[in-house]
Design a protein around this motif. Structure first.
Motif, PDB file in Angstrom:
ATOM      1  N   ALA A 196      13.792  -5.884 -78.297  1.00  0.00           N
ATOM      2  CA  ALA A 196      14.339  -4.961 -79.290  1.00  0.00           C
ATOM      3  C   ALA A 196      15.678  -4.417 -78.799  1.00  0.00           C
ATOM      4  CB  ALA A 196      13.362  -3.813 -79.520  1.00  0.00           C
ATOM      5  N   LEU A 197      16.638  -4.360 -79.697  1.00  0.00           N
ATOM      6  CA  LEU A 197      17.971  -3.864 -79.375  1.00  0.00           C
ATOM      7  C   LEU A 197      18.306  -2.708 -80.304  1.00  0.00           C
ATOM      8  CD1 LEU A 197      19.766  -7.307 -79.044  1.00  0.00           C
ATOM      9  CD2 LEU A 197      18.836  -5.906 -77.206  1.00  0.00           C
ATOM     10  N   ARG A 198      19.189  -1.820 -79.871  1.00  0.00           N
ATOM     11  CA  ARG A 198      19.601  -0.687 -80.696  1.00  0.00           C
ATOM     12  C   ARG A 198      20.503  -1.174 -81.821  1.00  0.00           C
ATOM     13  NH1 ARG A 198      21.153   4.528 -77.529  1.00  0.00           N
ATOM     14  NH2 ARG A 198      21.304   5.034 -79.713  1.00  0.00           N
ATOM     15  N   VAL A 199      20.092  -0.930 -83.050  1.00  0.00           N
ATOM     16  CA  VAL A 199      20.803  -1.457 -84.210  1.00  0.00           C
ATOM     17  C   VAL A 199      22.214  -0.892 -84.326  1.00  0.00           C
ATOM     18  CG1 VAL A 199      19.990   0.256 -85.898  1.00  0.00           C
ATOM     19  CG2 VAL A 199      20.521  -2.064 -86.636  1.00  0.00           C
ATOM     20  N   ALA A 200      22.450   0.325 -83.881  1.00  0.00           N
ATOM     21  CA  ALA A 200      23.788   0.931 -83.987  1.00  0.00           C
ATOM     22  C   ALA A 200      24.835   0.147 -83.207  1.00  0.00           C
ATOM     23  CB  ALA A 200      23.742   2.372 -83.502  1.00  0.00           C
ATOM     24  N   LYS A 201      24.448  -0.483 -82.133  1.00  0.00           N
ATOM     25  CA  LYS A 201      25.387  -1.259 -81.318  1.00  0.00           C
ATOM     26  C   LYS A 201      25.693  -2.626 -81.926  1.00  0.00           C
ATOM     27  CE  LYS A 201      25.135   1.321 -77.359  1.00  0.00           C
ATOM     28  NZ  LYS A 201      25.996   1.558 -76.282  1.00  0.00           N
ATOM     29  N   PHE A 202      24.928  -3.023 -82.935  1.00  0.00           N
ATOM     30  CA  PHE A 202      25.071  -4.347 -83.520  1.00  0.00           C
ATOM     31  C   PHE A 202      25.323  -4.270 -85.028  1.00  0.00           C
ATOM     32  CE2 PHE A 202      22.722  -4.699 -79.634  1.00  0.00           C
ATOM     33  CZ  PHE A 202      23.291  -5.793 -79.018  1.00  0.00           C
ATOM     34  N   ALA A 203      26.083  -3.272 -85.463  1.00  0.00           N
ATOM     35  CA  ALA A 203      26.317  -3.044 -86.888  1.00  0.00           C
ATOM     36  C   ALA A 203      27.265  -4.085 -87.494  1.00  0.00           C
ATOM     37  CB  ALA A 203      26.854  -1.644 -87.113  1.00  0.00           C
ATOM     38  N   SER A 204      28.269  -4.492 -86.761  1.00  0.00           N
ATOM     39  CA  SER A 204      29.253  -5.441 -87.292  1.00  0.00           C
ATOM     40  C   SER A 204      29.539  -6.485 -86.218  1.00  0.00           C
ATOM     41  CB  SER A 204      30.536  -4.697 -87.669  1.00  0.00           C
ATOM     42  OG  SER A 204      31.488  -5.590 -88.168  1.00  0.00           O
ATOM     43  N   VAL A 205      28.833  -7.595 -86.293  1.00  0.00           N
ATOM     44  CA  VAL A 205      28.894  -8.614 -85.247  1.00  0.00           C
ATOM     45  C   VAL A 205      29.508  -9.897 -85.790  1.00  0.00           C
ATOM     46  CG1 VAL A 205      27.525 -10.025 -83.673  1.00  0.00           C
ATOM     47  CG2 VAL A 205      26.880  -7.659 -84.098  1.00  0.00           C
ATOM     48  N   SER A 206      30.537 -10.390 -85.093  1.00  0.00           N
ATOM     49  CA  SER A 206      31.083 -11.699 -85.437  1.00  0.00           C
ATOM     50  C   SER A 206      30.808 -12.711 -84.330  1.00  0.00           C
ATOM     51  CB  SER A 206      32.578 -11.607 -85.723  1.00  0.00           C
ATOM     52  OG  SER A 206      33.268 -11.125 -84.601  1.00  0.00           O
ATOM     53  N   SER A 207      30.574 -12.229 -83.099  1.00  0.00           N
ATOM     54  CA  SER A 207      30.204 -13.130 -82.010  1.00  0.00           C
ATOM     55  C   SER A 207      29.338 -12.377 -80.994  1.00  0.00           C
ATOM     56  CB  SER A 207      31.438 -13.707 -81.320  1.00  0.00           C
ATOM     57  OG  SER A 207      32.132 -12.688 -80.629  1.00  0.00           O
ATOM     58  N   VAL A 208      28.486 -13.132 -80.322  1.00  0.00           N
ATOM     59  CA  VAL A 208      27.592 -12.585 -79.295  1.00  0.00           C
ATOM     60  C   VAL A 208      27.768 -13.413 -78.032  1.00  0.00           C
ATOM     61  CG1 VAL A 208      25.188 -12.180 -78.639  1.00  0.00           C
ATOM     62  CG2 VAL A 208      25.892 -11.803 -80.988  1.00  0.00           C
ATOM     63  N   ALA A 209      27.946 -12.736 -76.898  1.00  0.00           N
ATOM     64  CA  ALA A 209      28.023 -13.411 -75.603  1.00  0.00           C
ATOM     65  C   ALA A 209      26.861 -12.932 -74.752  1.00  0.00           C
ATOM     66  CB  ALA A 209      29.347 -13.116 -74.912  1.00  0.00           C
ATOM     67  N   LEU A 210      26.140 -13.856 -74.163  1.00  0.00           N
ATOM     68  CA  LEU A 210      25.017 -13.537 -73.277  1.00  0.00           C
ATOM     69  C   LEU A 210      25.409 -13.899 -71.854  1.00  0.00           C
ATOM     70  CD1 LEU A 210      22.121 -15.066 -75.392  1.00  0.00           C
ATOM     71  CD2 LEU A 210      22.856 -12.681 -75.328  1.00  0.00           C
ATOM     72  N   PHE A 211      25.161 -12.969 -70.943  1.00  0.00           N
ATOM     73  CA  PHE A 211      25.445 -13.206 -69.530  1.00  0.00           C
ATOM     74  C   PHE A 211      24.135 -13.062 -68.776  1.00  0.00           C
ATOM     75  CE2 PHE A 211      26.669 -11.464 -65.304  1.00  0.00           C
ATOM     76  CZ  PHE A 211      27.303 -12.597 -64.824  1.00  0.00           C
ATOM     77  N   PHE A 212      23.733 -14.118 -68.106  1.00  0.00           N
ATOM     78  CA  PHE A 212      22.510 -14.112 -67.309  1.00  0.00           C
ATOM     79  C   PHE A 212      22.888 -13.777 -65.883  1.00  0.00           C
ATOM     80  CE2 PHE A 212      21.912 -17.306 -70.720  1.00  0.00           C
ATOM     81  CZ  PHE A 212      21.032 -16.567 -71.486  1.00  0.00           C
ATOM     82  N   ALA A 213      22.724 -12.514 -65.516  1.00  0.00           N
ATOM     83  CA  ALA A 213      23.185 -12.014 -64.228  1.00  0.00           C
ATOM     84  C   ALA A 213      22.274 -12.425 -63.075  1.00  0.00           C
ATOM     85  CB  ALA A 213      23.304 -10.490 -64.283  1.00  0.00           C
ATOM     86  N   ASP A 214      21.038 -12.758 -63.371  1.00  0.00           N
ATOM     87  CA  ASP A 214      20.066 -13.066 -62.320  1.00  0.00           C
ATOM     88  C   ASP A 214      18.953 -13.886 -62.955  1.00  0.00           C
ATOM     89  OD1 ASP A 214      18.800 -13.030 -59.865  1.00  0.00           O
ATOM     90  OD2 ASP A 214      18.070 -10.985 -60.033  1.00  0.00           O
ATOM     91  N   ASN A 215      18.209 -14.625 -62.132  1.00  0.00           N
ATOM     92  CA  ASN A 215      17.077 -15.349 -62.683  1.00  0.00           C
ATOM     93  C   ASN A 215      15.804 -15.036 -61.918  1.00  0.00           C
ATOM     94  OD1 ASN A 215      16.733 -17.239 -60.498  1.00  0.00           O
ATOM     95  ND2 ASN A 215      18.499 -18.357 -61.252  1.00  0.00           N
ATOM     96  N   LEU A 216      14.685 -15.419 -62.499  1.00  0.00           N
ATOM     97  CA  LEU A 216      13.378 -15.095 -61.928  1.00  0.00           C
ATOM     98  C   LEU A 216      13.112 -15.838 -60.624  1.00  0.00           C
ATOM     99  CD1 LEU A 216      11.355 -15.010 -65.237  1.00  0.00           C
ATOM    100  CD2 LEU A 216      11.796 -13.070 -63.735  1.00  0.00           C
ATOM    101  N   GLY A 217      13.696 -17.005 -60.459  1.00  0.00           N
ATOM    102  CA  GLY A 217      13.475 -17.771 -59.243  1.00  0.00           C
ATOM    103  C   GLY A 217      14.313 -17.302 -58.075  1.00  0.00           C
TER     104      GLY A 217
END
Length: 100
Positions: free
Chosen positions: A43-64
């Motif tokens: 779940a993400l806070r909807v106020a931060k995602f009101a007007s989205v044209s692109s999304v970038a995901l950064f995986f800072a760490d992994n489980l392994g």
């Protein structure tokens, strides 16, 4: 090898690795092994995602804990949520609306 720490950035199409590590993200969360393998929604806070044209995901760490993070699938889901009619808003104590 699944992601553990995920940072989400909005409307930053030219985001580099150094900015992704240091700049404030719109959302940041940590996945458990169960959440990563079962594909549980985050779940993400909807106020931060009101007007989205692109999304970038950064995986800072992994489980392994190693250098390689493996992602099989990513699903993004959004909805407008609850809406209301601004015309129905009345002042406190106002009974009949305008002109009453």
């Amino acid at each position: 090898m699944a992601p553990r720490k995920v940072r989400v950035f909005v409307n930053r199409p030219s985001l580099g690795f150094s900015e992704a590590e240091s700049d404030p993200a719109e959302a940041e969360f940590e996945l458990t092994a169960e959440a990563a393998t079962e594909g549980r929604p985050q779940a993400l806070r909807v106020a931060k995602f009101a007007s989205v044209s692109s999304v970038a995901l950064f995986f800072a760490d992994n489980l392994g804990g190693g250098e390689v993070t493996r992602v099989s699938a990513i699903a993004l889901e959004g909805s407008a949520g609850e809406t209301f009619n601004v015309a129905e808003i009345k002042k406190v104590g106002e009974e009949g609306g305008a002109g009453a």
